[in-house]
Design an enzyme around this catalytic site. Structure first.
Site, PDB file in Angstrom:
ATOM      1  CG  ASP A 203       0.014  -0.166   2.515  1.00 58.11           C
ATOM      2  OD1 ASP A 203       0.138  -1.308   2.978  1.00 58.11           O
ATOM      3  OD2 ASP A 203       0.624   0.817   2.971  1.00 58.11           O
ATOM      4  CG  ASP A 205       1.828   4.831   5.773  1.00 54.77           C
ATOM      5  OD1 ASP A 205       1.288   3.914   6.417  1.00 54.77           O
ATOM      6  OD2 ASP A 205       2.357   5.801   6.317  1.00 54.77           O
TER       7      ASP A 205
END
Ligand SMILES: [Zn+2]
Length: 274
Positions: A203, A205
């Protein structure tokens, strides 16, 4: 024997032939999970699920010392640690595998972070926290797209970062964010193990303007989609790892202990027999 520590999303090593589960006890308590020992292309491998069977341990609860002591006890001198991480840079997109080369500790100092203490003091060098030889092995497997180099920011968790923290870490030039490389890398060095990490970016973040902020569901989904590539890298790395040549990691304690040897008692000698 090569040790593999599996993180979020990698709870077994499907590549292991003739797997056998062994219970190991250490002077630091039991490891996160029983250890599965088997072979990959004829080479012995010991696999440990960092968060335990069924993912029951938070990053702060993982018995890092017991994990490394157990792998070492089984004969491992080389360890590959797999972990899910967030990316703090557009260079590392979700789905990318990266082999970090640096580490910044943003944990809260509440994890047992050293084999030393209780009367014996030692300081190992951590300028380069990951073994250069193991890093090269992970980067030379021929599996496409594995990126070389990232500074890993280890936070305490188990919560993910706030947006302000995420942007702060970015401003410091940190590349990926996870919750487990501290104190694992330092303990591996103290245990004189060659240790490198294979980080799977799941991802962005929460700094990214358009990507959805990290969540446990997002991490799990991206891991499911990419765990096969991680296994390919691991298989090739185990096959090609040079475990015969002595590495500087194996002498990490040379000159590190500064306690007067005459004052180190037998109990401490047994405990540190590592
Ligand atoms: Zn090494």
């Amino acid at each position: 024997m090569i040790g593999v520590i599996g993180g979020s999303g990698l709870y077994d090593l499907a590549i292991l032939e003739n797997p056998e589960t062994v219970e190991v006890t250490t002077g630091y308590g039991p490891p996160s999970s029983p250890i599965t020992v088997g072979t990959v292309a004829g080479r012995s491998v010991a696999f440990l699920a960092r968060h335990g069977i069924g993912h029951r341990l938070t990053p702060g609860e993982v018995p890092y010392r017991a994990n490394l002591a157990a792998l070492r006890e089984l004969g491992a001198r080389h360890v590959v640690a797999v972990s899910a991480v967030g990316s703090l840079t557009p260079r590392l997109r979700p789905g990318t595998l990266v082999v970090p080369d640096q580490l910044v500790d943003r944990t809260k100092g509440i994890r047992a972070g050293s084999f030393f203490g209780s009367g014996v003091v030692g300081h190992v060098a951590m300028a380069d926290p990951f073994c250069a030889r193991m890093r090269t092995t992970l980067l030379s497997t021929g599996v496409a797209g594995v990126q070389d180099g990232a500074t890993y920011c280890c936070i305490e968790g188990p919560q993910f970062s706030t947006r302000a923290e995420s942007r702060l870490y970015q401003s410091w030039g940190l590349d990926i964010i996870g919750m487990t490389a501290v104190p694992e890398a330092a303990l591996a060095r103290e245990a004189q193990l060659c240790y490198a990490a294979l980080a799977l970016v799941t991802d962005y973040d929460c700094w990214h303007e358009s990507a959805e902020p990290v969540s446990a569901g997002l991490v799990a989904q991206t891991m499911r989609d990419n765990v096969r590539t991680a296994r390919e890298v691991l298989t090739a790395a185990v096959k090609s790892a040079d475990t015969e040549t002595r590495c500087s990691c194996h002498d990490a304690l040379a000159g590190a202990v500064i306690t007067d040897p005459a004052l180190i008692d037998d109990a401490a000698r047994v405990r540190l027999a590592l």
